[in-house]
Design an enzyme around this catalytic site. Structure first.
Site, PDB file in Angstrom:
ATOM      1  N   LYS A 113       0.811  -1.215   0.000  1.00  0.00           N
ATOM      2  CA  LYS A 113       0.000   0.000   0.000  1.00  0.00           C
ATOM      3  C   LYS A 113       0.851   1.275   0.000  1.00  0.00           C
ATOM      4  CE  LYS A 113      -4.058  -2.107   0.305  1.00  0.00           C
ATOM      5  NZ  LYS A 113      -5.067  -2.014  -0.754  1.00  0.00           N
ATOM      6  N   GLU A 135      -9.674   5.861   2.958  1.00  0.00           N
ATOM      7  CA  GLU A 135     -10.516   4.800   3.514  1.00  0.00           C
ATOM      8  C   GLU A 135      -9.589   3.630   3.806  1.00  0.00           C
ATOM      9  OE1 GLU A 135      -9.939   5.088   0.324  1.00  0.00           O
ATOM     10  OE2 GLU A 135      -9.355   3.028  -0.122  1.00  0.00           O
ATOM     11  N   SER A 402       1.803  -9.637  -0.663  1.00  0.00           N
ATOM     12  CA  SER A 402       1.478  -8.209  -0.626  1.00  0.00           C
ATOM     13  C   SER A 402       1.688  -7.548   0.731  1.00  0.00           C
ATOM     14  CB  SER A 402       0.025  -8.002  -1.065  1.00  0.00           C
ATOM     15  OG  SER A 402      -0.848  -8.792  -0.277  1.00  0.00           O
TER      16      SER A 402
HETATM   17  C1  PLP Z   1      -1.575  -6.930   2.604  1.00  0.00           C
HETATM   18  C2  PLP Z   1      -2.732  -6.616   1.724  1.00  0.00           C
HETATM   19  N1  PLP Z   1      -2.868  -7.275   0.574  1.00  0.00           N
HETATM   20  C3  PLP Z   1      -3.905  -7.044  -0.256  1.00  0.00           C
HETATM   21  C4  PLP Z   1      -4.888  -6.133   0.060  1.00  0.00           C
HETATM   22  C5  PLP Z   1      -6.030  -5.985  -0.882  1.00  0.00           C
HETATM   23  O1  PLP Z   1      -5.998  -4.813  -1.631  1.00  0.00           O
HETATM   24  P1  PLP Z   1      -5.637  -4.828  -3.169  1.00  0.00           P
HETATM   25  O2  PLP Z   1      -6.496  -5.865  -3.816  1.00  0.00           O
HETATM   26  O3  PLP Z   1      -5.954  -3.458  -3.606  1.00  0.00           O
HETATM   27  O4  PLP Z   1      -4.216  -5.153  -3.300  1.00  0.00           O
HETATM   28  C6  PLP Z   1      -4.774  -5.406   1.244  1.00  0.00           C
HETATM   29  C7  PLP Z   1      -5.794  -4.407   1.596  1.00  0.00           C
HETATM   30  O5  PLP Z   1      -5.909  -3.930   2.666  1.00  0.00           O
HETATM   31  C8  PLP Z   1      -3.673  -5.658   2.095  1.00  0.00           C
HETATM   32  O6  PLP Z   1      -3.539  -4.996   3.247  1.00  0.00           O
END
Ligand code: PLP
Lengths: 421, 269
Positions: A113, A135, A402
């Site tokens: 993020k 948000e 992620s």
């Molecule tokens: C670690 C992590 N991965 C994935 C996501 C999902 O978001 P996005 O699909 O935009 O990557 C989030 C959202 O809070 C997150 O904190």
């Protein structure tokens, strides 16, 4: 690899040298449409603000100073490039393709993020906006927004559903430490979707001095485009790292999909590499057949919510359905419009993984690799593990890890019947 | 001529301004809506905006959000809202009724099916909060083919070039949102409203009504003096919440507020 600026140039020149058709990467059109998806379905009050943002972004994305600042912060503040790590013991356990982890969990603040937040905080700065709002679902985007606000000296308010506040308490406290105001949202389903609506309401009211940092590739144009562009540093690095380590492209790239930003970020630089399978993993919650999930690409219908047309969890009257996932960051009834388009043109595949499978992967990664993944990321990982088992040992899967799972410790402990107090 | 055009003609002949009233279909309960519509007309309302309940009313302030939630508890759908208009038309074939809300329920029904159903029920137009003219091209065709008016909005942030574009697309009337904010927000800046509406008038293609921040006879009168009409929403919807359990008191309170506004507006026209 020294800096992402160089990676960027390297990939761009490789793409050109290979004479690759760039058609897939020129989206969206002028008005923010990806085929029939995307667009600007917002109230009249915001149309002018969106036009200004679009104009500012189109100008700044080619501005040397802006780019230099962005890449400087990614390197020295976020800690990029993040490693592309070979999960050797996990690979052995599955007995198939090599599982490579793109370690976004090692970024400052613990998830992908922050990449987007650096980019958008810079936009706010260049546009002269002293206040930012955001948000958040899991709290990762809220923390990242509060972090960049602190770093850039901006006032920050974060909207968060009251149900999410309860399940992601470490992040709530962290945002407050960073000087942000956290506002609980009690309307609707009290989760990410409602936090986003509440942030839009704030923006409508304070549009003159406020920049809205949307945390994913959703919302009205130009957000899906600019968030993707800021996050595409993930894929640019992963592609170059894979080439460097193996001299070849991966066979598959796997990422979890909530709104879709970590997935778009890693997919986008691979779009023209048509032999690379791109696989987005949605949360199946208690199971797709139960209806208790958050998988619009798997089970939704086309609809319009929060600024764009996309696949949406809705009933036959066009009312938006409540969603469910153990992972707060994936608990969203819509999905970024570019994913909707990639699904339709079959350039990416979308699958779903339920809570149980995600929890299993979460535990496996802890035990076998000493890595605590976010519950969101565990969804992508779970699918990649099963996929690896069906592939041969000389094939390569990149999983976008992620984020890290520190924020999920209270949830996990509760599941295990352990009290942390 | 359409009911909306007729209505503004009639008002002009009587030296009156339009009093546009907003309630959410099914708030506080489905049985009350049609009687309330008749009450409002009897006490001086010129045009009814019937809100279509939606799970995510993202442009509304807290008062109207709760109205959507109350109506959603009765599972009132777009189809139900249209049926209420058909029922209203059994007694009133003159007062314009426009549906106001968000695009997704219409998207789910299909544009052509919606336009046909709405027209046959006696709906006169739509105000879709999250559809700017840029995104309304296809829908407009379906609406216009059934003689329904796509009504577009203007905001304090709308620059002149854009306002001119809006006036090329809007039909029936145009809705000027007088404050930056959600419904129920802020205070009316009557000097600013006067200035903007006067500017629009130079190239307006329809009457202009002003909404947001109009709570009583006084604010309605101020707005009526400088435009073609006043829209009242949150003040009416507050009465639904206050009298949720007592339909008799609710109808009396609504009648009184609408009549007060009508009287105050007529005193300045
Ligand atoms: C670690 C992590 N991965 C994935 C996501 C999902 O978001 P996005 O699909 O935009 O990557 C989030 C959202 O809070 C997150 O904190």
């Amino acid at each position: 690899m020294t800096s992402t600026v160089e990676d960027n140039r390297q990939v761009a020149s490789e793409v050109r040298a290979a004479g690759i058709n760039e058609a897939l990467t020129v989206m969206p059109d002028e008005k923010g449409h990806f085929g029939p998806y995307g667009g600007q379905f917002v109230s009249e009050i915001l149309m002018t603000a969106l036009a200004e943002l679009d104009q500012a972004y189109r100008h700044l994305k080619n501005d040397k100073n802006f780019l230099a600042e962005f890449h400087h912060d990614l390197e020295h503040y976020v800690g990029r490039p993040s490693p592309l790590y070979f999960a050797e013991r996990l690979t052995k356990q599955m007995g198939g393709a090599r599982i490579m982890l793109k370690r976004e969990d090692l970024n400052h603040t613990g998830a992908h993020k922050i990449n987007n937040c650096i980019g958008q905080a810079l936009l706010a700065k260049y546009m002269g906006k002293p206040r930012v709002i955001a948000e958040t679902g899991a709290g990762q985007h809220g923390v990242a927004s509060a972090t960049v606000a602190a770093r850039f000296g901006l006032k920050c308010r974060v909207y968060m559903g009251s149900d999410d506040i309860a399940r992601q308490s470490p992040n709530v406290y962290r945002m407050k430490l960073l000087g942000a105001e956290v506002v609980p949202v009690t309307s609707g389903s009290r989760t990410l979707k409602d936090a986003l609506s509440e942030a839009m309401r704030d923006w409508v009211t304070n549009v003159d001095d406020t920049y809205y940092i949307i945390g994913t590739v959703a919302g009205p144009h130009p957000y899906p485009m600019l968030v993707r562009d800021f996050q595409s540093v993930i894929g640019i690095e992963a592609r170059a790292q894979c080439l460097k380590q193996f001299g070849t492209m991966p066979d598959a790239v796997v990422a979890c999909v909530g709104g879709g930003s970590n997935a778009m970020g890693i997919f986008y630089p691979f779009l023209e590499d048509r032999d690379v399978r791109l696989i987005g993993v949605e949360p199946a919650g208690h199971g797709l057949e139960t209806g208790q999930h958050a998988a619009p690409l798997s089970r939704g219908k086309i609809g319009i919510l929060q600024g764009n047309r996309t696949y949406l969890m809705q009933d036959s009257d066009g009312q938006v359905l409540d969603t469910y996932s153990i992972s707060a960051g994936l608990d969203y009834p819509g999905v970024g419009p570019e994913h909707a388009w990639l699904k339709d043109i079959k350039r990416a595949e979308y699958v779903a993984v339920d809570d149980k499978q995600a929890l299993h992967a979460f535990r496996q990664l802890n035990r076998l690799e000493g890595i605590l993944p976010a519950l969101e990321s565990a969804h992508g990982l779970a699918y990649a593990m099963d996929l690896a088992a069906t592939m041969s040992k000389d094939e390569i899967i990149i999983v976008n890890l992620s984020g890290r799972g520190d924020k999920d410790i209270p949830t996990m402990a509760k599941l295990d019947g352990i009290s942390l107090d | 001529m359409s009911r909306i055009a007729d209505c503004f003609q009639r008002l002009a002949d009587n030296h009156q301004k339009a009093l546009v009233v907003y309630v959410v279909a099914g708030d506080p309960s489905p049985a009350v809506t049609v009687p309330l519509m008749h009450d409002m007309v009897a006490s001086g309302a010129s045009i009814i905006e019937l809100g279509v309940p939606f799970t995510d009313p993202e442009a509304e302030g807290p008062v109207i959000q709760l109205a959507h939630e109350r109506a959603m508890r009765h599972r009132v759908s777009l189809r139900d809202a249209i049926a209420m208009v058909a029922s209203f038309r059994e007694q009133d074939t003159v007062t314009p009724v426009v549906l106001m809300g968000y695009i997704n329920p219409i998207e789910a029904m299909g544009y052509e099916a919606f336009a046909a159903l709405a027209a046959s029920a006696g709906v006169d137009g739509t105000i879709l909060v999250n559809v700017p003219p840029e995104e309304g091209q296809v829908l407009d065709k379906a609406l216009i083919s059934q003689d329904l008016d796509p009504i577009y909005l203007l905001a304090p942030t709308t620059p002149e070039a854009r306002a001119r574009m809006v006036f090329e697309r809007t039909r029936g009337f145009t809705y000027y949102v007088s404050v930056k904010g959600t419904t129920g927000a802020g205070n009316l800046d009557i000097d600013e409203v006067t200035r903007r509406v006067a500017g629009f008038k130079a190239y307006a293609t329809t009457p202009i009504v002003v909404g947001f921040g109009i709570k009583d006879g006084e604010s309605a009168a101020q707005v009526a003096r400088v435009s073609d009409g006043a829209v009242v929403g949150t003040a009416l919807v507050s009465l639904m919440a206050a009298n949720e359990q007592d339909p008799v008191r609710l109808r009396a309170a609504v009648t009184e507020l609408v009549a007060d506004m009508r009287t105050a507006m007529d005193a300045v026209s």
